[in-house]
Design a protein around this motif. Sequence first.
Motif, PDB file in Angstrom:
ATOM      1  N   CYS A   1       5.066   0.848  12.288  1.00 42.09           N
ATOM      2  CA  CYS A   1       5.517   2.178  12.686  1.00 42.09           C
ATOM      3  C   CYS A   1       4.320   3.111  12.796  1.00 42.09           C
ATOM      4  O   CYS A   1       3.238   2.823  12.268  1.00 42.09           O
ATOM      5  N   ASP A   2       4.522   4.241  13.482  1.00 36.31           N
ATOM      6  CA  ASP A   2       3.449   5.221  13.572  1.00 36.31           C
ATOM      7  C   ASP A   2       3.485   6.141  12.356  1.00 36.31           C
ATOM      8  O   ASP A   2       4.286   5.951  11.429  1.00 36.31           O
ATOM      9  N   GLU A   3       2.638   7.135  12.353  1.00 37.11           N
ATOM     10  CA  GLU A   3       2.514   8.009  11.192  1.00 37.11           C
ATOM     11  C   GLU A   3       3.802   8.773  10.901  1.00 37.11           C
ATOM     12  O   GLU A   3       4.068   9.163   9.761  1.00 37.11           O
ATOM     13  N   ASP A   4       4.626   8.950  11.927  1.00 37.51           N
ATOM     14  CA  ASP A   4       5.886   9.674  11.762  1.00 37.51           C
ATOM     15  C   ASP A   4       7.071   8.763  11.451  1.00 37.51           C
ATOM     16  O   ASP A   4       8.209   9.220  11.376  1.00 37.51           O
ATOM     17  N   GLY A   5       6.805   7.458  11.289  1.00 36.61           N
ATOM     18  CA  GLY A   5       7.853   6.524  10.914  1.00 36.61           C
ATOM     19  C   GLY A   5       8.598   5.886  12.067  1.00 36.61           C
ATOM     20  O   GLY A   5       9.584   5.174  11.852  1.00 36.61           O
ATOM     21  N   VAL A   6       8.141   6.107  13.309  1.00 36.00           N
ATOM     22  CA  VAL A   6       8.793   5.517  14.477  1.00 36.00           C
ATOM     23  C   VAL A   6       8.268   4.100  14.680  1.00 36.00           C
ATOM     24  O   VAL A   6       7.051   3.884  14.782  1.00 36.00           O
ATOM     25  N   THR A   7       9.159   3.112  14.720  1.00 33.30           N
ATOM     26  CA  THR A   7       8.751   1.722  14.886  1.00 33.30           C
ATOM     27  C   THR A   7       8.161   1.512  16.276  1.00 33.30           C
ATOM     28  O   THR A   7       8.767   1.868  17.287  1.00 33.30           O
ATOM     29  N   VAL A   8       6.954   0.929  16.321  1.00 35.79           N
ATOM     30  CA  VAL A   8       6.243   0.777  17.589  1.00 35.79           C
ATOM     31  C   VAL A   8       5.855  -0.675  17.888  1.00 35.79           C
ATOM     32  O   VAL A   8       5.330  -0.962  18.968  1.00 35.79           O
ATOM     33  N   GLY A   9       6.105  -1.581  16.978  1.00 40.53           N
ATOM     34  CA  GLY A   9       5.713  -2.959  17.231  1.00 40.53           C
ATOM     35  C   GLY A   9       6.137  -3.889  16.114  1.00 40.53           C
ATOM     36  O   GLY A   9       6.763  -3.491  15.129  1.00 40.53           O
TER      37      GLY A   9
ATOM     38  N   ALA B   1       8.892  -6.212   5.910  1.00 42.75           N
ATOM     39  CA  ALA B   1       8.147  -5.021   5.504  1.00 42.75           C
ATOM     40  C   ALA B   1       7.812  -4.182   6.728  1.00 42.75           C
ATOM     41  O   ALA B   1       7.913  -4.647   7.872  1.00 42.75           O
ATOM     42  N   LEU B   2       7.398  -2.946   6.469  1.00 44.15           N
ATOM     43  CA  LEU B   2       7.059  -1.997   7.533  1.00 44.15           C
ATOM     44  C   LEU B   2       5.679  -1.418   7.262  1.00 44.15           C
ATOM     45  O   LEU B   2       5.474  -0.745   6.249  1.00 44.15           O
ATOM     46  N   TYR B   3       4.755  -1.669   8.182  1.00 46.62           N
ATOM     47  CA  TYR B   3       3.369  -1.211   8.068  1.00 46.62           C
ATOM     48  C   TYR B   3       3.205   0.086   8.852  1.00 46.62           C
ATOM     49  O   TYR B   3       3.583   0.169  10.021  1.00 46.62           O
ATOM     50  N   ARG B   4       2.600   1.073   8.212  1.00 49.56           N
ATOM     51  CA  ARG B   4       2.407   2.361   8.861  1.00 49.56           C
ATOM     52  C   ARG B   4       0.960   2.495   9.360  1.00 49.56           C
ATOM     53  O   ARG B   4       0.016   2.351   8.592  1.00 49.56           O
ATOM     54  N   THR B   5       0.805   2.757  10.657  1.00 54.20           N
ATOM     55  CA  THR B   5      -0.522   3.036  11.195  1.00 54.20           C
ATOM     56  C   THR B   5      -0.817   4.517  11.011  1.00 54.20           C
ATOM     57  O   THR B   5       0.077   5.363  11.116  1.00 54.20           O
TER      58      THR B   5
ATOM     59  N   ASP C   1       0.827  -1.206   0.000  1.00 57.66           N
ATOM     60  CA  ASP C   1       0.000   0.000   0.000  1.00 57.66           C
ATOM     61  C   ASP C   1       0.861   1.255   0.000  1.00 57.66           C
ATOM     62  O   ASP C   1       2.060   1.215   0.283  1.00 57.66           O
ATOM     63  N   SER C   2       0.227   2.375  -0.280  1.00 61.85           N
ATOM     64  CA  SER C   2       0.949   3.602  -0.600  1.00 61.85           C
ATOM     65  C   SER C   2       1.558   4.316   0.602  1.00 61.85           C
ATOM     66  O   SER C   2       2.190   5.362   0.439  1.00 61.85           O
TER      67      SER C   2
END
Length: 260
Positions: free
Chosen positions: A125-133, A199-203, A93-94
């Motif tokens: 990661c959160d919306e700012d790109g910080v990995t959270v989980g 991969a890295l999923y952004r919330t 996804d984008s």
Amino acid sequence: MKDYGLVSIITPSYNCARFIGSTIESIQAQTYRNWELLVTDDCSDDRSVEVVKRYAAADPRIRLFSLPVNSGAGVARNNSIEKAQGRFIAFCDSDDRWYPEKLEKQLAFMREKDCGLSYTSYDVCDEDGVTVGRVKCREELNYRNLIRDNGIGCLTAMYDVGKCGKKYMPTIRKRQDWGLWLNIVKQIKVAYGMPQCLALYRTRRNSISSNKISMLKYNFDLYHSVEKFSTFKSASLLAFYFLPYYFYKKIKQKFDYKKQ
């Protein structure tokens, strides 16, 4: 490097100008080079189309399409799937990103397992790109496992057109990816997961996926409208099968992440 065939990467786009450049660059950074990226824009009113056009002008592997009316991510993905030419169909996804060896390692894994559908673990990661989980995937999923919970992160999924045929998502507004995995697993019986995070999923704040009441509604619609279960069975699955496992999984993810 072994060439497993062309991979068609499916990306829906809607008002994602802030993130889609990073998504595209993560795909361009793949160690496996035989891919095409098909972006279908769903009537964005920000600069998303302009951003994608800039990348497409410099890289002929990137193709941009636009829907005439806003129709949702599932319709946008299906538009790209229809135009895909690859042996493999993958999804990103984008606002998500892939790690550089994602395609190379996953294709080798699919060859080793001789499987039609695969998926991997992924970071969050959160919306700012910080990995959270981190979301650790199961090693195998059959229909019974998958109807309880969508254990396949869309940004990690890849299916083999040669084994499954070209498959499309159901035309519901949300949970289309889950419906697609269920359809494929009915055919191939088992999907296989790689434990490695690739991969890295952004919330996103205020997203539909972050709204728990909406989540229950869309899950019910999947059971009732796509899988054709009765109203009673759909409600029972939601209350006694999906929800207990959902809360268990969320608690376990937080505990596992704190242990790292």
